[in-house]
Motif scaffolding. Structure first.
Motif, PDB file in Angstrom:
ATOM      1  N   PRO A 271       0.890  -1.183  -0.056  1.00  0.00           N
ATOM      2  CA  PRO A 271       0.082  -0.045  -0.122  1.00  0.00           C
ATOM      3  C   PRO A 271       0.881   1.399   0.002  1.00  0.00           C
ATOM      4  O   PRO A 271       1.874   1.349   0.821  1.00  0.00           O
ATOM      5  CB  PRO A 271      -1.060  -0.168   1.228  1.00  0.00           C
ATOM      6  CG  PRO A 271      -0.975  -1.642   1.685  1.00  0.00           C
ATOM      7  CD  PRO A 271       0.490  -1.981   1.092  1.00  0.00           C
ATOM      8  N   GLY A 272       0.569   2.256  -0.753  1.00  0.00           N
ATOM      9  CA  GLY A 272       1.212   3.494  -0.822  1.00  0.00           C
ATOM     10  C   GLY A 272       1.478   3.961  -2.389  1.00  0.00           C
ATOM     11  O   GLY A 272       1.090   3.436  -3.349  1.00  0.00           O
ATOM     12  N   GLY A 273       1.859   5.438  -2.358  1.00  0.00           N
ATOM     13  CA  GLY A 273       2.149   5.868  -3.841  1.00  0.00           C
ATOM     14  C   GLY A 273       3.643   5.712  -4.069  1.00  0.00           C
ATOM     15  O   GLY A 273       4.298   4.733  -3.947  1.00  0.00           O
ATOM     16  N   ARG A 274       4.207   6.889  -4.412  1.00  0.00           N
ATOM     17  CA  ARG A 274       5.665   7.197  -4.955  1.00  0.00           C
ATOM     18  C   ARG A 274       6.697   7.179  -3.997  1.00  0.00           C
ATOM     19  O   ARG A 274       8.016   7.053  -4.079  1.00  0.00           O
ATOM     20  CB  ARG A 274       5.717   7.951  -6.022  1.00  0.00           C
ATOM     21  CG  ARG A 274       6.988   8.222  -6.781  1.00  0.00           C
ATOM     22  CD  ARG A 274       7.098   8.774  -7.817  1.00  0.00           C
ATOM     23  NE  ARG A 274       8.317   9.145  -8.563  1.00  0.00           N
ATOM     24  CZ  ARG A 274       8.778   8.000  -9.276  1.00  0.00           C
ATOM     25  NH1 ARG A 274       8.273   7.001  -9.345  1.00  0.00           N
ATOM     26  NH2 ARG A 274      10.076   8.193 -10.148  1.00  0.00           N
ATOM     27  N   LEU A 275       6.059   7.514  -2.750  1.00  0.00           N
ATOM     28  CA  LEU A 275       7.085   8.106  -1.582  1.00  0.00           C
ATOM     29  C   LEU A 275       6.621   7.075  -0.454  1.00  0.00           C
ATOM     30  O   LEU A 275       6.414   7.443   0.666  1.00  0.00           O
ATOM     31  CB  LEU A 275       6.630   9.514  -1.242  1.00  0.00           C
ATOM     32  CG  LEU A 275       7.040  10.528  -2.308  1.00  0.00           C
ATOM     33  CD1 LEU A 275       6.342  11.825  -1.864  1.00  0.00           C
ATOM     34  CD2 LEU A 275       8.259  10.382  -2.911  1.00  0.00           C
ATOM     35  N   LEU A 276       7.331   5.921  -0.435  1.00  0.00           N
ATOM     36  CA  LEU A 276       7.135   4.804   0.530  1.00  0.00           C
ATOM     37  C   LEU A 276       7.809   5.026   1.527  1.00  0.00           C
ATOM     38  O   LEU A 276       7.252   4.764   2.841  1.00  0.00           O
ATOM     39  CB  LEU A 276       7.561   3.236  -0.207  1.00  0.00           C
ATOM     40  CG  LEU A 276       6.383   2.643  -1.321  1.00  0.00           C
ATOM     41  CD1 LEU A 276       6.779   1.348  -1.590  1.00  0.00           C
ATOM     42  CD2 LEU A 276       4.988   2.570  -0.548  1.00  0.00           C
ATOM     43  N   PRO A 277       8.801   5.553   1.852  1.00  0.00           N
ATOM     44  CA  PRO A 277       9.587   6.164   3.012  1.00  0.00           C
ATOM     45  C   PRO A 277       8.857   6.968   3.861  1.00  0.00           C
ATOM     46  O   PRO A 277       9.020   6.827   4.991  1.00  0.00           O
ATOM     47  CB  PRO A 277      10.763   6.348   2.374  1.00  0.00           C
ATOM     48  CG  PRO A 277      11.017   5.724   1.046  1.00  0.00           C
ATOM     49  CD  PRO A 277       9.787   5.846   0.465  1.00  0.00           C
ATOM     50  N   GLU A 278       8.097   7.800   3.184  1.00  0.00           N
ATOM     51  CA  GLU A 278       7.412   8.605   3.974  1.00  0.00           C
ATOM     52  C   GLU A 278       5.948   8.180   4.035  1.00  0.00           C
ATOM     53  O   GLU A 278       5.263   8.380   5.175  1.00  0.00           O
ATOM     54  CB  GLU A 278       7.024  10.012   3.073  1.00  0.00           C
ATOM     55  CG  GLU A 278       6.493  11.181   3.734  1.00  0.00           C
ATOM     56  CD  GLU A 278       7.534  11.950   4.576  1.00  0.00           C
ATOM     57  OE1 GLU A 278       6.940  12.144   5.443  1.00  0.00           O
ATOM     58  OE2 GLU A 278       8.756  11.946   4.358  1.00  0.00           O
ATOM     59  N   GLU A 279       5.331   7.302   3.315  1.00  0.00           N
ATOM     60  CA  GLU A 279       3.863   6.902   3.286  1.00  0.00           C
ATOM     61  C   GLU A 279       3.752   5.713   4.137  1.00  0.00           C
ATOM     62  O   GLU A 279       2.881   5.444   4.847  1.00  0.00           O
ATOM     63  CB  GLU A 279       3.198   6.569   2.062  1.00  0.00           C
ATOM     64  CG  GLU A 279       3.231   7.943   1.114  1.00  0.00           C
ATOM     65  CD  GLU A 279       2.813   7.634  -0.085  1.00  0.00           C
ATOM     66  OE1 GLU A 279       1.445   7.657  -0.430  1.00  0.00           O
ATOM     67  OE2 GLU A 279       3.650   7.269  -1.205  1.00  0.00           O
ATOM     68  N   ASN A 280       4.574   4.771   3.840  1.00  0.00           N
ATOM     69  CA  ASN A 280       4.630   3.381   4.638  1.00  0.00           C
ATOM     70  C   ASN A 280       5.913   2.948   4.940  1.00  0.00           C
ATOM     71  O   ASN A 280       6.557   1.826   4.663  1.00  0.00           O
ATOM     72  CB  ASN A 280       4.239   2.395   3.546  1.00  0.00           C
ATOM     73  CG  ASN A 280       3.447   1.222   4.155  1.00  0.00           C
ATOM     74  OD1 ASN A 280       3.706   0.983   5.253  1.00  0.00           O
ATOM     75  ND2 ASN A 280       2.615   0.435   3.377  1.00  0.00           N
ATOM     76  N   PRO A 281       6.583   3.620   6.042  1.00  0.00           N
ATOM     77  CA  PRO A 281       7.809   3.167   6.489  1.00  0.00           C
ATOM     78  C   PRO A 281       8.134   1.882   7.310  1.00  0.00           C
ATOM     79  O   PRO A 281       8.708   1.180   7.055  1.00  0.00           O
ATOM     80  CB  PRO A 281       8.247   4.400   7.500  1.00  0.00           C
ATOM     81  CG  PRO A 281       7.046   4.911   8.042  1.00  0.00           C
ATOM     82  CD  PRO A 281       5.964   4.737   6.799  1.00  0.00           C
ATOM     83  N   ARG A 282       6.719   1.442   7.703  1.00  0.00           N
ATOM     84  CA  ARG A 282       6.815   0.023   8.519  1.00  0.00           C
ATOM     85  C   ARG A 282       7.018  -0.814   7.202  1.00  0.00           C
ATOM     86  O   ARG A 282       7.820  -1.820   7.467  1.00  0.00           O
ATOM     87  CB  ARG A 282       5.462  -0.072   9.309  1.00  0.00           C
ATOM     88  CG  ARG A 282       5.382  -1.451   9.897  1.00  0.00           C
ATOM     89  CD  ARG A 282       6.565  -1.780  10.828  1.00  0.00           C
ATOM     90  NE  ARG A 282       6.546  -0.815  11.945  1.00  0.00           N
ATOM     91  CZ  ARG A 282       5.673  -1.122  12.910  1.00  0.00           C
ATOM     92  NH1 ARG A 282       4.865  -1.986  13.140  1.00  0.00           N
ATOM     93  NH2 ARG A 282       5.956   0.074  14.036  1.00  0.00           N
ATOM     94  N   ALA A 283       6.310  -0.681   5.934  1.00  0.00           N
ATOM     95  CA  ALA A 283       6.575  -1.965   5.152  1.00  0.00           C
ATOM     96  C   ALA A 283       7.812  -1.843   4.574  1.00  0.00           C
ATOM     97  O   ALA A 283       8.639  -2.833   4.295  1.00  0.00           O
ATOM     98  CB  ALA A 283       5.424  -1.459   3.863  1.00  0.00           C
TER      99      ALA A 283
END
Length: 303
Positions: A271-283
Motif C-alpha cells: 500500500p502506498g504511492g511513489r514515496l513509500l519511505p514517507e507513506e509506509n515506513p513500516r512496510a
C-alpha cells in the motif's frame, strides 16, 4: 563533525532523534552523511531519490536503528553535499557512492535505494556486486524493461520532468516555482495528509538554492542523455544481476508501475504511492529486515 565546504547549505539539519551528521571527501566532493544505529551493527547504505535528500528516511530510521548501522548519503549536489558544476551522470554517481564507501572503510553493505536512488542502486549492483550483500529498491524501475528499441509505453507518466531537466530552464523552475515541486510531492502520495507541513517544506525549499537547483536540473538531464538511450537500446539485456534484490512498488504510485520479475529480482506491491519511505515506513523496514536476512542465507544468489 567535519565542517562543510563553502557551497553547502547553511540551513540547519532537520531534527531526527539518534541521528548524527558528518562530511567525508571523495572524488573531490564533500559528501554529507546522516547516520543512526550502533556503530557495530550491520551497515546499510540508503540512497534517496529526487526531489529529496537524506531526510527521505526520517520515518524509516527509527524502525531499523536498533540493530543496523544506517548510513544515509546525500548524493552529489543534493541535501548538504557539495554541488559542483559537473559529474551528475549515472556512471559518475556510481563512482561517488563506491568512493564514499571506501572512505568509510565499508567493504560490503546492504543497500536501499528510492526512486532515482533506486535506479542508481541497480547500476551499483551491476558495477560492483561484490560490495553489496542485498538490495531493496523502492518506487523505481530495473534496467530490464521491455523497451523493444523504443521507450516504454508508460514513459508519459514522467511528464513533469520536462519542466525540470532542460538546461537553463529546469533550475529556474526549481528555484522560482516552488508550488510545482510542492504539488508533485503531494500528488505522488496515495494520501497527501501523510505530509507534515514542515517536512514537505524542507524538500521544497532545499531545491530553491541556486546550486541545488542547477544540480537537480543536471541529474535529470544526464539521465536523458545517457540512461534513457541505454534503456531504449537494451544495453543491459545481457547483464545478469548477482545481488539478491527485492523491489517494493506502491499500489497507487502514479509514476512507476510494478516491474516484471527477472532473474535475481523479486517484485512486491504494498500500500502506498511513489514515496513509500514517507507513506509506509513500516512496510519498508519490514521488507528490509526480511530481505536482508534471507539474502545472507547460504544459497542466496551471489556473484
Amino acid at each position: 563533525m567535519r565542517p562543510a565546504r563553502p557551497d553547502a547549505p547553511r540551513r540547519p539539519f532537520p531534527e531526527v532523534p539518534g541521528v548524527t551528521h558528518r562530511f567525508v571527501s571523495a572524488r573531490g566532493v564533500a559528501f554529507h552523511l546522516a547516520e543512526a544505529g550502533p556503530a557495530d551493527g550491520e551497515p546499510v547504505l540508503l540512497l534517496h531519490g529526487f526531489t529529496q535528500h537524506w531526510y527521505t528516511w526520517h520515518r524509516v530510521l527509527p524502525e531499523l536503528a536498533d540493530d543496523h548501522r544506517l548510513i544515509c548519503l546525500d548524493l552529489r549536489g543534493c541535501g548538504w553535499s557539495q554541488a559542483p558544476g559537473r559529474g551528475y551522470h549515472s556512471a559518475g554517481l556510481v563512482q561517488d557512492v563506491l568512493a564514499v564507501m571506501d572512505e568509510l572503510a565499508l567493504e560490503r553493505v546492504r543497500l536501499i535505494g528510492h526512486e532515482c536512488g533506486g535506479w542508481l542502486g541497480f547500476l551499483l549492483c551491476l558495477a560492483a556486486p561484490e560490495r553489496f550483500d542485498g538490495y531493496l529498491a523502492l518506487n523505481t524501475s530495473h534496467p530490464w524493461r521491455r523497451a523493444k528499441g523504443r521507450l516504454p509505453l508508460d514513459a508519459w507518466r514522467f511528464w513533469y520532468t520536462a519542466a525540470w531537466e532542460y538546461p537553463g530552464i529546469g533550475r529556474r523552475v526549481l528555484r522560482h516555482w516552488p508550488g510545482f515541486t510542492r504539488f508533485l510531492l503531494r500528488h505522488w502520495t496515495a494520501d497527501p495528509s501523510c505530509w507534515e507541513p514542515a517536512v514537505l517544506e524542507e524538500f521544497v525549499q532545499a531545491l530553491r538554492a541556486p546550486q541545488r537547483a542547477r544540480a537537480g536540473e543536471q541529474l535529470l538531464w544526464q539521465f536523458v542523455l545517457h540512461d534513457i538511450p541505454a534503456l531504449a537500446t537494451g544495453r543491459y539485456r545481457e547483464q545478469r544481476l548477482a545481488v539478491p534484490t527485492l523491489m517494493l512498488c506502491g499500489d497507487r504510485d502514479p509514476v512507476t508501475r510494478p516491474a516484471r520479475e527477472v532473474p535475481g529480482v523479486t517484485v512486491r506491491v504494498v500500500p502506498g504511492g511513489r514515496l513509500l519511505p514517507e507513506e509506509n515506513p513500516r512496510a519498508v523496514a519490514d521488507a528490509a529486515r526480511e530481505h536482508f536476512r534471507t539474502a545472507g542465507m547460504p544459497g542466496a544468489e551471489r556473484s
